[in-house]
Design a protein around this motif. Structure first.
Motif, PDB file in Angstrom:
ATOM      1  N   LYS A  19       0.846  -1.186   0.000  1.00 37.04           N
ATOM      2  CA  LYS A  19       0.000   0.000   0.000  1.00 37.04           C
ATOM      3  C   LYS A  19       0.885   1.241   0.000  1.00 37.04           C
ATOM      4  O   LYS A  19       1.958   1.241   0.612  1.00 37.04           O
ATOM      5  CB  LYS A  19      -0.930   0.016   1.222  1.00 37.04           C
ATOM      6  N   SER A  38      -3.669   4.902  -0.166  1.00 34.87           N
ATOM      7  CA  SER A  38      -4.037   5.251   1.206  1.00 34.87           C
ATOM      8  C   SER A  38      -3.303   6.525   1.635  1.00 34.87           C
ATOM      9  O   SER A  38      -2.293   6.901   1.032  1.00 34.87           O
ATOM     10  CB  SER A  38      -3.685   4.103   2.160  1.00 34.87           C
ATOM     11  N   MET A  44      -0.663   1.703   6.362  1.00 34.14           N
ATOM     12  CA  MET A  44       0.275   1.290   5.320  1.00 34.14           C
ATOM     13  C   MET A  44       1.478   0.569   5.921  1.00 34.14           C
ATOM     14  O   MET A  44       1.903  -0.481   5.421  1.00 34.14           O
ATOM     15  CB  MET A  44       0.729   2.504   4.509  1.00 34.14           C
ATOM     16  N   ASN A  48       2.187  -3.319   5.030  1.00 30.81           N
ATOM     17  CA  ASN A  48       3.418  -3.556   4.269  1.00 30.81           C
ATOM     18  C   ASN A  48       4.414  -4.410   5.035  1.00 30.81           C
ATOM     19  O   ASN A  48       5.070  -5.283   4.470  1.00 30.81           O
ATOM     20  CB  ASN A  48       4.044  -2.223   3.868  1.00 30.81           C
ATOM     21  N   ASN A  66       2.946  -1.470  -6.275  1.00 27.32           N
ATOM     22  CA  ASN A  66       1.928  -0.750  -5.520  1.00 27.32           C
ATOM     23  C   ASN A  66       1.017  -0.043  -6.510  1.00 27.32           C
ATOM     24  O   ASN A  66       1.261  -0.081  -7.712  1.00 27.32           O
ATOM     25  CB  ASN A  66       2.568   0.252  -4.545  1.00 27.32           C
ATOM     26  N   THR A  77       8.353   2.268   5.012  1.00 31.21           N
ATOM     27  CA  THR A  77       8.317   1.003   4.277  1.00 31.21           C
ATOM     28  C   THR A  77       9.564   0.831   3.418  1.00 31.21           C
ATOM     29  O   THR A  77      10.121  -0.270   3.324  1.00 31.21           O
ATOM     30  CB  THR A  77       7.058   0.923   3.396  1.00 31.21           C
TER      31      THR A  77
END
Length: 229
Positions: A19, A38, A44, A48, A66, A77
């Protein structure tokens, strides 16, 4: 929604669907993929991390996708991907990027410190179809421009308004000029764009030989990589 898989046939690798923040463009006429975007950083990060924790390093290759470009993946992330790359001994990454980020690709290479194959959704090299009908906002004039930045292209096949001649030219360009390619057969979605069954049937017969090419992947369903919904 499935967000992790191991691709065992062509280009053996692990793949994660993460995401991310809203797509920088988000106006392609055929795409409702951006519904996975998002703005909730906490959500997220949680989603993730759960998927990245499944990565084993089995083949030393990881593809990260993504609903947009890799530059929209949250910074937390990205840091976690880097951690996974080191711990699981990943030797090569696949990332996606919109044309508008073409001058920033080196940033990702510098950050991860390993080879990265950058994929771009050109959908077609026919400029009028790509930008006028599909509204991609990928305003390059020739495939040579794309080749300067990207090693892999994604094409779309089977949309009403597309022609056999367009597809023939696109496939010819890919086979002669790019290291990798993904050909997506259009799947009807929530957009008004229509699927052309006759064109898809023609493509399936005319280009069956692509099965023999290790660097060309044809997705007849948008979940054929084992991720998505």
């Amino acid at each position: 929604m499935d967000r992790y898989n191991v691709i065992e046939n062509k280009n053996k690798r692990e793949i994660v669907l993460l995401k991310a923040h809203p797509c920088v463009w988000g106006k392609c006429s055929f795409c409702d993929y951006i519904d996975d975007n998002s703005t909730d950083e906490e959500e997220m990060t949680k989603v993730n991390k759960e998927q990245l924790d499944k990565v084993t390093g089995k083949y030393g290759v990881l593809e990260v996708i993504n609903s947009g470009s890799c530059f929209e993946i949250p910074q937390d992330t990205l840091q976690y991907i880097k951690k996974v790359v080191v711990e699981k001994k990943i030797k090569k990454l696949f990332f996606e990027s919109h044309w508008c980020y073409r001058n920033r690709l080196q940033e990702m290479k510098d950050f991860f410190g390993i080879p990265i194959v950058f994929k771009i959704g050109v959908e077609s090299f026919d400029n009028d179809f790509r930008n006028g009908f599909l509204n991609k906002n990928a305003r390059f004039a020739t495939y040579e421009e794309v080749k300067q930045y990207f090693q892999s292209v994604c094409l779309m096949v089977g949309i009403k308004g597309q022609t056999k001649e367009m597809i023939k030219k696109d496939i010819d360009i890919v086979l002669k000029n790019f290291d990798y390619a993904t050909i997506n057969i259009f799947t009807p979605n929530t957009t008004p764009i229509e699927r052309d069954e006759e064109l898809i049937e023609w493509f399936s017969k005319e280009y069956r030989f692509l099965e023999k090419y290790d660097h060309i992947e044809v997705l007849f369903e948008n979940t054929d990589f084992g991720v998505g919904d």
